[in-house]
Design an enzyme around this catalytic site. Structure first.
Site, PDB file in Angstrom:
ATOM      1  N   ARG C  51      -0.983   5.180   6.857  1.00  0.00           N
ATOM      2  CA  ARG C  51      -1.249   6.607   6.850  1.00  0.00           C
ATOM      3  C   ARG C  51      -1.818   7.069   5.512  1.00  0.00           C
ATOM      4  O   ARG C  51      -2.833   7.759   5.450  1.00  0.00           O
ATOM      5  CB  ARG C  51       0.033   7.378   7.176  1.00  0.00           C
ATOM      6  CG  ARG C  51      -0.172   8.822   7.539  1.00  0.00           C
ATOM      7  CD  ARG C  51       1.150   9.421   8.012  1.00  0.00           C
ATOM      8  NE  ARG C  51       2.251   8.829   7.297  1.00  0.00           N
ATOM      9  CZ  ARG C  51       2.597   9.167   6.054  1.00  0.00           C
ATOM     10  NH1 ARG C  51       1.973  10.119   5.418  1.00  0.00           N
ATOM     11  NH2 ARG C  51       3.607   8.556   5.469  1.00  0.00           N
ATOM     12  N   THR C  52      -1.189   6.640   4.430  1.00  0.00           N
ATOM     13  CA  THR C  52      -1.660   7.032   3.113  1.00  0.00           C
ATOM     14  C   THR C  52      -3.061   6.464   2.847  1.00  0.00           C
ATOM     15  O   THR C  52      -3.952   7.164   2.358  1.00  0.00           O
ATOM     16  CB  THR C  52      -0.672   6.544   2.033  1.00  0.00           C
ATOM     17  OG1 THR C  52       0.602   7.124   2.285  1.00  0.00           O
ATOM     18  CG2 THR C  52      -1.141   6.929   0.645  1.00  0.00           C
ATOM     19  N   LYS C  80      -3.159 -15.226  -6.206  1.00  0.00           N
ATOM     20  CA  LYS C  80      -3.595 -16.276  -7.125  1.00  0.00           C
ATOM     21  C   LYS C  80      -3.042 -16.043  -8.533  1.00  0.00           C
ATOM     22  O   LYS C  80      -3.466 -16.694  -9.480  1.00  0.00           O
ATOM     23  CB  LYS C  80      -5.122 -16.338  -7.164  1.00  0.00           C
ATOM     24  CG  LYS C  80      -5.750 -16.805  -5.855  1.00  0.00           C
ATOM     25  CD  LYS C  80      -7.250 -16.913  -5.973  1.00  0.00           C
ATOM     26  CE  LYS C  80      -7.870 -17.236  -4.608  1.00  0.00           C
ATOM     27  NZ  LYS C  80      -9.325 -16.983  -4.603  1.00  0.00           N
ATOM     28  N   ARG C 101      -1.474   1.466  -4.349  1.00  0.00           N
ATOM     29  CA  ARG C 101      -0.101   1.424  -3.847  1.00  0.00           C
ATOM     30  C   ARG C 101       0.494   0.096  -4.272  1.00  0.00           C
ATOM     31  O   ARG C 101      -0.138  -0.954  -4.056  1.00  0.00           O
ATOM     32  CB  ARG C 101      -0.137   1.490  -2.323  1.00  0.00           C
ATOM     33  CG  ARG C 101       1.211   1.360  -1.672  1.00  0.00           C
ATOM     34  CD  ARG C 101       1.821   2.723  -1.492  1.00  0.00           C
ATOM     35  NE  ARG C 101       2.829   2.806  -0.494  1.00  0.00           N
ATOM     36  CZ  ARG C 101       3.097   3.925   0.181  1.00  0.00           C
ATOM     37  NH1 ARG C 101       2.395   5.018  -0.022  1.00  0.00           N
ATOM     38  NH2 ARG C 101       4.067   3.964   1.055  1.00  0.00           N
ATOM     39  N   HIS C 129       4.907   9.334  -5.880  1.00  0.00           N
ATOM     40  CA  HIS C 129       3.890   9.374  -4.835  1.00  0.00           C
ATOM     41  C   HIS C 129       3.221  10.748  -4.941  1.00  0.00           C
ATOM     42  O   HIS C 129       3.386  11.601  -4.074  1.00  0.00           O
ATOM     43  CB  HIS C 129       4.557   9.175  -3.473  1.00  0.00           C
ATOM     44  CG  HIS C 129       3.611   8.956  -2.341  1.00  0.00           C
ATOM     45  ND1 HIS C 129       2.245   8.824  -2.516  1.00  0.00           N
ATOM     46  CD2 HIS C 129       3.821   8.876  -0.999  1.00  0.00           C
ATOM     47  CE1 HIS C 129       1.681   8.659  -1.330  1.00  0.00           C
ATOM     48  NE2 HIS C 129       2.607   8.685  -0.408  1.00  0.00           N
TER      49      HIS C 129
END
Lengths: 307, 307, 307
Positions: C51-52, C80, C101, C129
């Site tokens: 959603r974000t 990696k 995120r 957030h």
């Protein structure tokens, strides 16, 4: 029309209009190059299907629109327990139209119920896959010039193949169609489909296990993959998967204007030596799939082109 | 030219032309901002490589084109058993050019064989990664003004590092090049590369285990990561991974116009205190990688800009 | 301003300006349809949040820009061993602005330190957030016409919910705010937040376990999900998750101009029979989230529109 969930949501007249539009897109792609400028397609794929997803994305990009979405449930909010109803209401704030692939039958229809934007079923479990059906119909029509008065052979896994079921139901609405259903005993077309779609409409059909004997009389041969994931045990799969392999040799007995279709991906049910035969139409199907999806998106968005 | 699979597919003259175009893109990015309007790039990544994928995508987006594809085999049709040959024929219906990353050597060349669109090898196993080589060449040329008459140090894992092998073969075609090959005994350049690329062309090279002693005479130092995934056992990896770490202290002994390159990602083989040294060129490489890929896409698509 | 990492990075005046811009975007979306032509957003999602991510992508696409990135760490170079510092320096060569995120607190701030492009924190662990907070503020302001003199109820998991903490801190800067903190004993707001944000500013608050008794006096009810992944054991989760479920029946006792917010996804803490109530504002939040992110991207990129 607001959504496309089941191929039969479209009347024969609507399908004709859609295919006419798709033909025009194929003939004049530049005319549609900006038809969806500023529009966004969401591809909500709860299970991966690269070919179908990329076909939808290509369709939107070909018309100047843009694309967003997710490729598998593991990267979606579904893992946090969100319902399809909520997801589609959220996505309605993001995109103008949505293509949904879901492992559960009925999920796209439920989504459509809560959606503020058109929802296209891009495959729900073993159930429906209407844009594949439109692709098949466009390919048959463009190769043979018509959708009626044809002898259609369907070969392979006719039990679990949803594209086969949808194609049978859709073609059953045209006159002069007859079906030759070629499969192992274990993978015959489910009887409810024959009883619902063929018997009441008086459509002649024949069930057989023999591909070679029936090849010469077909106008269309629709091959399908024996999907491993549909089998309950490995032994059945191994025994049956090579039953129906089409080769260049076998194809010698077919009509010169037979066309071979396949929803892809194929594993080995069509030998690679068939690929260069002009009757091999399965890669044309892929191209037609893009045009049909363009036509569908335009129709659902109600886009009118300036003359 | 139709595809780019191996760095040596390009002649020295073609590389010069490509780098000249890349230089022009770097100098005048706006001139190319719409060079690929309406074109689509497919990024077919059968194994993840975020940096390479995003570089290709940036290249296409910088020129007004759009992008589609998949990021790993788990979300692609490969899991349904589709061959690379079929996948590329399908993708040929979707995109105008394709970048393919594949764990198996030779997969991009096989794809090119069946493709209707240009295929760019974006790395196939331990084999080739030609756009990395072009990036390296552009960076050396832009920093030093030439690709000939240079002493090139290569340090780290010279056995498994495909970028090292490609760079050796490519630079071996220029005059006055000499190589200093710095690695642990276990990770030396494979002898077939020395025998094929250097010996017949009379290119002088020296193999050594000592970075510090050789640093002062280098014009270019190409560092590589000791890739954990290339080792057969954990103990070997732990013993060797810190053998060759470049630090600001060591760099004091180097020429003022030495440049340090690295294909990235680095783990710890270049200390972060080197990053602010004007001789650190590895982030310039990233930027050059975008320009080189823009030049390549333009060349493969045959795009001509209006003057 | 260069980055947005913490909601409190923005002054009250900056938030007002941002929300004014977001309001203008909502009212005149076409005015901004080409504001980011040629600009690229990188969405670097080290953990999935569909959603974000889609909200950020929609924001950029709505303004004519394009999008690239990754959806989860498993398909990124992080596997990696690349550091966030190196990744952002690489991405700085690709994109014009980035939304990150990350499961680790502080990762976006560290990225910002090394970045050449604006970094937006799209959620870091249980920490911050900020674009969710802006979304919440825009929704409250647009529904109630102001951000001051309101009685704000927060209900559910107030211990682990980062959106709740950020909202408390942000609203504490406006005058006449009072909080009603409704939660099970085990999931109360951490005391350091009360001590830092409320006590020194003289903001009245009340802690209670009773939703129904307090509903009638609220101007805003902010519901939160009891996130399974925040619990240490399954038994606690099962016992507490249904404690605070809002239903149409309960809502009868609320003010006619109460508004119900929820950061989504919800599981069952708001009954579906609330969805059609005009006081349900959680899907408006989703739409506002797009506008706020558009405003933020424009602000961080310093885009000026021609009048």
């Amino acid at each position: 029309m607001k959504h496309l969930i089941d191929p039969l949501d479209l009347s024969v007249a609507e399908i004709d209009a859609m295919l006419n539009l798709a033909d025009d897109i194929a003939a004049h792609p530049q005319k549609y190059a900006h038809a969806c400028d500023g529009k966004k397609l969401a591809t909500l794929f709860y299970e991966p299907s690269t070919r179908t997803r990329l076909s939808f994305e290509t369709a939107m990009l070909n018309m100047g629109g843009s694309v967003m979405g997710f490729h598998s449930a593991s990267t979606s909010s579904a893992t946090k327990g969100e319902s399809v109803a909520d997801t589609i209401r959220v996505v309605s704030c993001f995109a103008d139209v949505c293509a949904m692939r879901h492992p559960k039958e009925g999920a796209p229809r439920r989504a459509a119920h809560f959606s503020k934007i058109p929802v296209i079923n891009a495959g729900d479990g073993g159930h429906q896959h209407p844009t594949q059906t439109l692709t098949d119909l466009m390919t048959i029509r463009s190769k043979r010039g018509r959708l009626d008065h044809l002898t259609i052979g369907l070969c392979g896994d006719l039990k679990f193949g949803r594209t086969v079921h949808s194609l049978i139901k859709s073609l059953a609405r045209y006159t002069g169609i007859q079906f030759v259903l070629i499969s192992p005993e274990e993978l015959r077309v489910p009887s409810y489909i024959l009883e619902e779609a063929l018997t009441p409409n008086g459509i002649p059909y024949e069930e057989t296990t023999d591909l070679e004997a029936n090849l010469p009389r077909l106008d269309i041969l629709y091959m399908t993959r024996v999907q491993k994931e549909r089998f309950f045990n490995e032994a059945d799969y191994v025994r049956l998967k090579d039953s129906y392999i089409l080769t260049a040799e076998k194809l010698k007995a077919a009509k010169p204007n037979l066309y071979v279709l396949h929803p892809l991906p194929r594993v080995n049910e069509i030998s690679m030596d068939v690929d260069d035969d002009p009757r091999a139409a399965y890669f044309d199907q892929v191209q037609n799939g893009v045009y049909v999806r363009q036509a569908l998106i335009l129709t659902l968005l109600g886009v009118k082109l300036p003359c």
